[in-house]
Design an enzyme around this catalytic site. Structure first.
Site, PDB file in Angstrom:
ATOM      1  N   GLU A   1      37.869  20.799   4.240  1.00 39.75           N
ATOM      2  CA  GLU A   1      37.120  22.005   3.845  1.00 39.75           C
ATOM      3  C   GLU A   1      36.071  22.228   4.919  1.00 39.75           C
ATOM      4  OE1 GLU A   1      38.003  23.812   1.327  1.00 39.75           O
ATOM      5  OE2 GLU A   1      39.357  22.410   0.323  1.00 39.75           O
ATOM      6  N   LEU A   2      36.309  23.221   5.793  1.00 44.87           N
ATOM      7  CA  LEU A   2      35.480  23.363   6.998  1.00 44.87           C
ATOM      8  C   LEU A   2      34.644  24.650   6.952  1.00 44.87           C
ATOM      9  CD1 LEU A   2      38.320  22.157   9.401  1.00 44.87           C
ATOM     10  CD2 LEU A   2      36.669  20.769   8.152  1.00 44.87           C
TER      11      LEU A   2
ATOM     12  N   CYS B   1      28.843  27.037   3.562  1.00 43.88           N
ATOM     13  CA  CYS B   1      30.019  27.373   4.377  1.00 43.88           C
ATOM     14  C   CYS B   1      30.423  28.826   4.171  1.00 43.88           C
ATOM     15  CB  CYS B   1      31.166  26.445   4.026  1.00 43.88           C
ATOM     16  SG  CYS B   1      31.401  26.296   2.271  1.00 43.88           S
TER      17      CYS B   1
ATOM     18  N   GLY C   1      33.052  19.422   5.843  1.00 49.65           N
ATOM     19  CA  GLY C   1      32.084  19.355   6.938  1.00 49.65           C
ATOM     20  C   GLY C   1      32.486  20.298   8.052  1.00 49.65           C
TER      21      GLY C   1
ATOM     22  N   GLU D   1      29.896  29.915  13.780  1.00 51.61           N
ATOM     23  CA  GLU D   1      29.247  29.717  12.479  1.00 51.61           C
ATOM     24  C   GLU D   1      27.754  29.501  12.728  1.00 51.61           C
ATOM     25  OE1 GLU D   1      30.070  25.996  10.390  1.00 51.61           O
ATOM     26  OE2 GLU D   1      30.009  27.089   8.493  1.00 51.61           O
TER      27      GLU D   1
ATOM     28  N   LYS E   1      31.763   8.205   1.703  1.00 56.47           N
ATOM     29  CA  LYS E   1      30.762   8.122   2.776  1.00 56.47           C
ATOM     30  C   LYS E   1      29.967   9.426   2.727  1.00 56.47           C
ATOM     31  CE  LYS E   1      29.509   8.969   6.597  1.00 56.47           C
ATOM     32  NZ  LYS E   1      28.203   9.635   6.823  1.00 56.47           N
TER      33      LYS E   1
END
Ligand code: NAD
Length: 480
Positions: free
Chosen positions: A254-255, A289, A234, A383, A181
């Site tokens: 994975e942020l 990121c 995300g 962030e 997706k």
């Protein structure tokens, strides 16, 4: 292949069992610089998502590719991507707003990610297990690694080629099937990946794509127990939701990060440090990121560093991402640029000073440098995900480490020093997934283990490490 509408706007449906299915409903994809509609994608329904999962599940149970076949398919795809580099880079420029030179760089990195994944397909191995305790004299044991099954991959907007290949490459290398997706604002390049892998010989059903919204298509993926593992890149909020919605199934998350970079007074080359810190704060308009965000600089060199940083920022060309010479393009949307602008204004109201940039026109936020920012300001503690860096002085290296560690986000950190003691101290004391000495937090070689601590995620990417995550280790014991 894509379906063209009467207006000749390419429409991408859902890709299931090796075919594009015409969607019942669609969403527009916009050129992030001009604002023009540039493509349409499916807005997948629950039935369409279920059908993609059913196909991926049946494919996993009925078709197998040998390790060498997987290697060959991925290597052939890498060759096709090389031939189509320019066309694919332009798609990234349009749908992300990424500047052309960086879009080309992303294609090149994605190709290397795929080649590294192909190589891993031939190296999947367990280990010998010594059973040295009494009573096991007649036993021998070893482990084997087997694919987990169907993998649900959910990807973000900012690196839609390389980060998608970081999921599909290892998943296929390990012998899984995938339902992907892509981010709804940058989905076209993912559809091209399906096209290329099919041309490279990937049989139907190994990669299915469902396009659409996170709360719809993404959510439907989470609700289906036939998916054995989710690999997500995300935001922390969505990552947290995925973890809580998927029970005991596997997840790799994975942020984000609010990346600190420490420049000690003995930094080997201050010009290089300033140039790296500033330019890597603005790559992809700060939407990476591991973008440089917090820059802690020793007070002895603070003024000189700020002066150099302003000079570097002033040398960057801002504007049309399709122009070969542009360094900084638009953010993903005007809404996001306004959000970042409001964070700058709030910081200024709380006492910070803008020494460069700070203004916005549409989705373009000028590269911005702040000083006098304090730890509780959003531009520091959250962030920022925009071309905004804050330069903050420190007196003692321990103070800089404490500032860097004072965050719930912990993906990567950069440290500039020529003192080996401080470098080793940094490696031990900075609690991050990656500590980068004499380069910035945004350094990443695609083969290295990559992933955050604390709220920056769970699990590692990098093809070798992702293959470990995407396989189960089984023990085999033989009674001799
Ligand atoms: P996002 O979390 O908004 O969206 C990511 C994906 O999740 C999209 O495909 C979206 O449709 C989907 N999604 C949204 N809601 C969902 C739900 N309820 N269920 C299932 N799927 C859902 O992130 P974004 O804005 O696309 O990307 C920016 C974020 O990604 C930043 O926080 C950035 O730091 C992070 N990021 C991390 C890495 C890394 O490797 N650690 C790399 C790139 C980006």
């Amino acid at each position: 292949m894509e379906i063209k509408t009467e207006k000749q706007i390419a429409t991408y449906g859902n890709y299931i069992n090796g075919e594009w299915h015409e969607p019942a409903q669609t969403l527009a994809v916009f050129n992030k610089y001009t604002g023009e509609e540039f493509a349409r994608i499916a807005r997948a329904t629950k039935e369409e998502v279920t059908s993609a999962i059913t196909n991926a599940h049946e494919t996993f149970q009925t078709k197998k590719l040998s390790p060498y076949e997987r290697y060959e398919i991925l290597m052939r795809a890498a060759e096709i991507f090389k031939e189509r580099r320019e066309e694919l880079a332009l798609i990234i420029v349009r749908e992300v707003g990424k500047v052309l030179k960086d879009a080309r760089g992303e294609i090149d990195r994605g190709i290397q990610t795929l080649i590294a994944s192909a190589e891993e397909a031939k190296r999947i191995a367990g280990t010998g297990v010594p059973l040295g305790q009494p009573g096991n004299e007649n036993k021998m044991a070893f482990t084997v690694r087997v694919p987990v099954g169907v993998i649900g991959a959910i990807t973000p907007f900012n690196f839609p080629f390389n980060l998608t290949l970081h999921k599909i490459g290892p998943a296929i290398a390990a012998g899984n099937t995938v339902v992907l997706k892509p981010a709804e604002v940058t989905p076209v390049i993912a559809c091209k990946i399906a096209e290329v892998l099919t041309e490279a010989g990937l049989p139907a059903g190994f990669l299915n794509i469902v396009n659409g919204l996170g709360q719809e298509a993404g959510q439907y993926l989470l609700e289906d127990d036939r998916i054995a593992m989710y690999t997500f890149t995300g935001s922390a909020g969505v990552g947290r939701h995925i973890k809580s919605a998927t029970g005991i199934r596997r997840v790799t998350l994975e942020l984000g990060n609010n990346s600190p970079n420490i420049v000690h007074r003995d930094a080997p080359d201050l010009d290089r440090a300033a140039e790296l810190c500033v330019t890597r704060g603005y790559i992809n308009a700060g939407q990476a990121c591991i973008s440089v965000q917090r820059i802690y600089v020793h007070r002895d060199i603070f003024d000189a560093f700020v002066e150099k940083a302003i000079k570097v920022a002033g040398s960057l060309r801002v504007g049309n991402p399709e122009d070969e010479t542009t360094d900084v393009g638009p953010m993903i949307s005007e809404k996001e640029a306004k959000r970042a602008e409001s964070w700058i204004q709030e910081a200024v109201e709380q006492g910070a000073k803008v020494v460069f940039g700070g203004t916005r026109e549409g989705a373009i936020l000028q590269p911005t440098i702040l000083v006098d920012a304090t730890p509780d300001m959003k531009v520091v503690c959250q962030e920022v995900f925009a071309p905004v860096v804050s330069i903050i002085p420190f007196d003692d290296i321990q103070e800089a480490f404490d500032h860097a560690n004072n965050s719930e986000l912990a993906l990567q950190v950069g440290v500039f020093t020529s003192n080996i003691q401080i470098a080793m101290q940094a490696a031990h004391e900075l609690h991050f997934g990656g500590v980068i000495i004499n380069d910035v937090s945004s350094y990443r070689a695609d083969v290295m283990p990559y992933g955050g601590l604390k709220n920056s995620g769970i699990g590692k990417e990098g093809p070798h490490y992702a293959v470990q995550e995407m396989t189960e280790e089984k023990i085999v014991v033989i009674n001799l």
